[in-house]
Design a protein around this motif. Structure first.
Motif, short mmCIF file in Angstrom:
data_model
loop_
_atom_site.label_atom_id
_atom_site.label_comp_id
_atom_site.label_asym_id
_atom_site.label_seq_id
_atom_site.Cartn_x
_atom_site.Cartn_y
_atom_site.Cartn_z
N PRO A 423 0.82 -1.22 0.00
CA PRO A 423 0.00 0.00 0.00
C PRO A 423 0.85 1.27 0.00
CG PRO A 423 0.08 -0.95 2.19
CD PRO A 423 0.78 -1.92 1.29
N ILE A 424 0.19 2.37 -0.29
CA ILE A 424 0.83 3.70 -0.23
C ILE A 424 0.57 4.27 1.16
CG2 ILE A 424 0.86 6.02 -1.22
CD1 ILE A 424 -0.12 4.83 -3.82
N ILE A 425 1.61 4.77 1.79
CA ILE A 425 1.51 5.30 3.14
C ILE A 425 0.57 6.50 3.17
CG2 ILE A 425 2.81 6.42 5.02
CD1 ILE A 425 5.22 4.75 4.18
N ASN A 426 -0.22 6.59 4.22
CA ASN A 426 -1.17 7.68 4.39
C ASN A 426 -0.42 8.91 4.90
OD1 ASN A 426 -3.63 9.00 4.52
ND2 ASN A 426 -4.10 8.25 6.57
N ALA A 430 4.13 7.55 8.95
CA ALA A 430 5.41 6.93 8.60
C ALA A 430 5.28 5.45 8.29
CB ALA A 430 6.42 7.13 9.74
N ALA A 431 4.13 4.84 8.55
CA ALA A 431 4.04 3.39 8.31
C ALA A 431 2.59 2.95 8.22
CB ALA A 431 4.75 2.63 9.42
N MET A 432 2.41 1.76 7.64
CA MET A 432 1.09 1.14 7.53
C MET A 432 1.25 -0.37 7.59
SD MET A 432 -1.63 1.25 4.34
CE MET A 432 -1.95 2.99 4.50
N LEU A 433 0.44 -1.00 8.43
CA LEU A 433 0.45 -2.46 8.54
C LEU A 433 -0.71 -3.02 7.71
CD1 LEU A 433 1.61 -5.05 9.93
CD2 LEU A 433 -0.23 -4.78 11.61
N GLY A 434 -0.40 -3.96 6.84
CA GLY A 434 -1.41 -4.60 6.02
C GLY A 434 -1.68 -6.02 6.50
N VAL A 435 -2.96 -6.40 6.50
CA VAL A 435 -3.38 -7.73 6.94
C VAL A 435 -4.15 -8.39 5.80
CG1 VAL A 435 -4.64 -9.05 8.67
CG2 VAL A 435 -3.54 -6.89 9.31
N GLY A 436 -3.65 -9.52 5.31
CA GLY A 436 -4.31 -10.24 4.24
C GLY A 436 -5.40 -11.17 4.78
N ARG A 437 -5.98 -11.94 3.89
CA ARG A 437 -7.03 -12.87 4.30
C ARG A 437 -6.43 -14.01 5.11
NH1 ARG A 437 -8.44 -16.75 -0.87
NH2 ARG A 437 -6.26 -17.09 -1.53
N ILE A 438 -7.20 -14.57 6.00
CA ILE A 438 -6.78 -15.72 6.80
C ILE A 438 -7.43 -16.96 6.20
CG2 ILE A 438 -6.80 -16.74 9.11
CD1 ILE A 438 -6.95 -13.94 10.26
#
Length: 492
Positions: A423-426, A430-438
């Motif tokens: 993703p593109i940081i908001n 300074a950072a963004m955590l991405g969570v995919g499907r489980i």
């Protein structure tokens, strides 16, 4: 003469300062019409900004005499919305004999001795705030000549019964133009909104009307190449139409014709929420040197812990809330990622609190509501706040406060059925955590192959605030908490 004469004051209500850097809004729906009685702080128009859709209340009480702009029109901050004939003032016998008192200044603030019906609560932001301390009963003015709705950029007569006539445009360097006409009545020159004057070629374009800008934008007309025929060189609609007619008479070169052939199709204006997202993401790409790292994690135990929590009774705990709780614990260990960069001062600003943004997809586009002080909330409190903000996002009722002030973003793109993302940081975070499907996947568990619930986690970070070691340490701690939720007990 022993008695006095009652005179109505015609006040102009302008689109207020929207705050948060917002400079314009689109009229979605008028809530009042010309001739309606408007109460103090009554919403008069619904507008859509780059942040949200809101109702704007008018601080004046009286009879609406004119309104400016059709539905779908974009207006800049400071442009007139409506004019209201408010209260009544009593003139002296001398004033009545001399033709009446001068009309009220629309931008004048009511004082304690004034009879103006106003709450005085036009705030930075949307409309008004606390209710007025004193509200008098509206005293309607004497019957006036019929009023009509007016197009954007025009003015209503300053006093009922006046004869409208053109007035000269203000000279450069003078104060803002009067929002109502003189006692004889009057309207501003076409295209003028609030005291616009001609500017240098390298400054802002000398055009005020949103309709003119829209026409030029739709037909790719460079406004800086035009010479305005309006007062002080103001560019009018006729100037744009004249340029379009001139373009039609010029034969297209083969290359230009090929481009024109491929440019056919639906054009969707980049405005409102979509326009704001485009601007912000473009700025993020220009300014932030980002990098991404990712890891697969076994979320079986986390899912089991959530099921046990929800089986114990009480409000249900969402998976997003558990991931948010893990994020706040990880940011406490790695505060470098809860920061912003001040390039002018050449400083990294580490922020004391975690205001957690989360991406929410709505019919109006992607928005990022912010959970304030997420580091102080329990999983139950986080679940409740996520639900409230998500529902407000879907209804389009998020406030500017709900959408600003974030320090870190959690992006659950797994809801779209995908495993990973970069993703593109908001900006300016300074950072963004991405969570995919489980999803169930083959996994080596305790030395044996087993089917486990696996999730991919990614961290996109600003490389100016930390190096890969810090980012990797943060992401590894998050993965450890996902695989072994008991790790969180150390920080609770």
């Amino acid at each position: 003469m022993g008695g006095g004469e009652l005179m109505a004051q015609v006040l102009e209500f302008k689109l207020p300062d929207l705050g948060e850097g917002l400079t314009e809004a689109e009229i979605v729906r008028w809530l009042v019409s010309v001739g309606d009685v408007v109460a103090i702080d009554q919403p008069v128009v619904e507008v859509e900004t780059a942040k949200a859709m809101v109702e704007v209340p008018c601080p004046y009480g009286g009879v609406e005499t004119a309104r400016f702009g059709e539905e779908g029109t974009e207006l800049p901050v400071g442009a007139p919305l409506i004019t209201v004939a408010v209260g009544a003032t009593e003139t002296t016998g001398a004033e009545a004999a001399g033709g009446g008192a001068a009309p009220a200044r629309p931008d004048a603030s009511p004082s304690s001795g004034d009879t103006t019906e106003s709450s005085g609560n036009v705030l930075v932001g949307y409309g008004t705030g606390a209710p007025a301390a004193r509200r008098r009963r509206i005293r309607p003015a004497a019957p006036a000549a019929p009023v009509v709705e007016q197009a954007p950029g025009s003015r209503s007569p300053g006093r009922a019964g006046g004869t409208a006539k053109d007035t000269a445009a203000p000279a450069p360097g003078r104060g803002r133009s009067s929002a109502t006409a003189s006692a004889a009545g009057g309207v501003l020159a076409p295209g003028r909104v609030h005291g616009a004057t001609a500017v240098a070629q390298d400054g802002p374009v000398a055009v005020i009307s949103p309709l003119v800008r829209k026409l030029a934008r739709e037909h790719d007309v460079d406004l800086r190449a035009l010479t305005g025929s309006g007062p002080d060189g103001l560019i009018l609609r006729a100037d744009v139409e004249r340029a379009l007619r001139a373009l039609e008479t010029v034969p297209a070169a083969p290359a230009a014709a090929a481009v024109a052939g491929t440019a056919q199709g639906e054009r969707v204006p980049l405005r409102g929420v979509r326009g704001a997202v485009a601007d912000k993401l473009s700025r993020s790409r220009r300014e932030i040197p980002d990098a991404t790292c990712w890891v697969d994690a076994d979320a079986t135990e986390l899912m089991a812990a959530r099921a046990a929590m929800n089986a114990a009774g009480g409000p249900k705990i969402s998976l997003l809330a558990l991931m948010a709780r893990i994020c706040t614990a990880a940011l406490e260990r790695h505060p470098e990622l809860n920061s912003t960069v001040d390039m002018e001062a050449r400083e990294i600003v580490r922020l004391p609190g975690v205001h957690l943004g989360f991406a929410a997809q709505t019919d109006r586009g992607l928005v990022v509501p912010v959970v304030k002080d997420a580091h102080k909330r329990s999983a139950e409190s986080l679940t409740e706040e996520f639900a409230r903000l998500t529902e407000a996002a879907r209804q389009g009722t998020l406030t500017p406060a709900d959408l600003t002030g974030g320090t870190f973003t959690l992006n659950n793109y797994g809801v779209f059925g995908v495993d990973g993302s970069t993703p593109i940081i908001n900006h300016p975070e300074a950072a963004m955590l991405g969570v995919g499907r489980i999803v169930p996947k083959p996994w080596v568990h305790q030395g044996e192959l087993a089917v486990r619930q696996v999730v991919q986690l990614s961290l996109t970070f600003d490389h100016r605030v930390c190096d890969g070691g810090t980012a990797g340490g943060f992401l590894r701690y998050v993965a450890d908490c996902v695989e072994h939720p008991s790790v969180l007990l150390r920080t609770l």
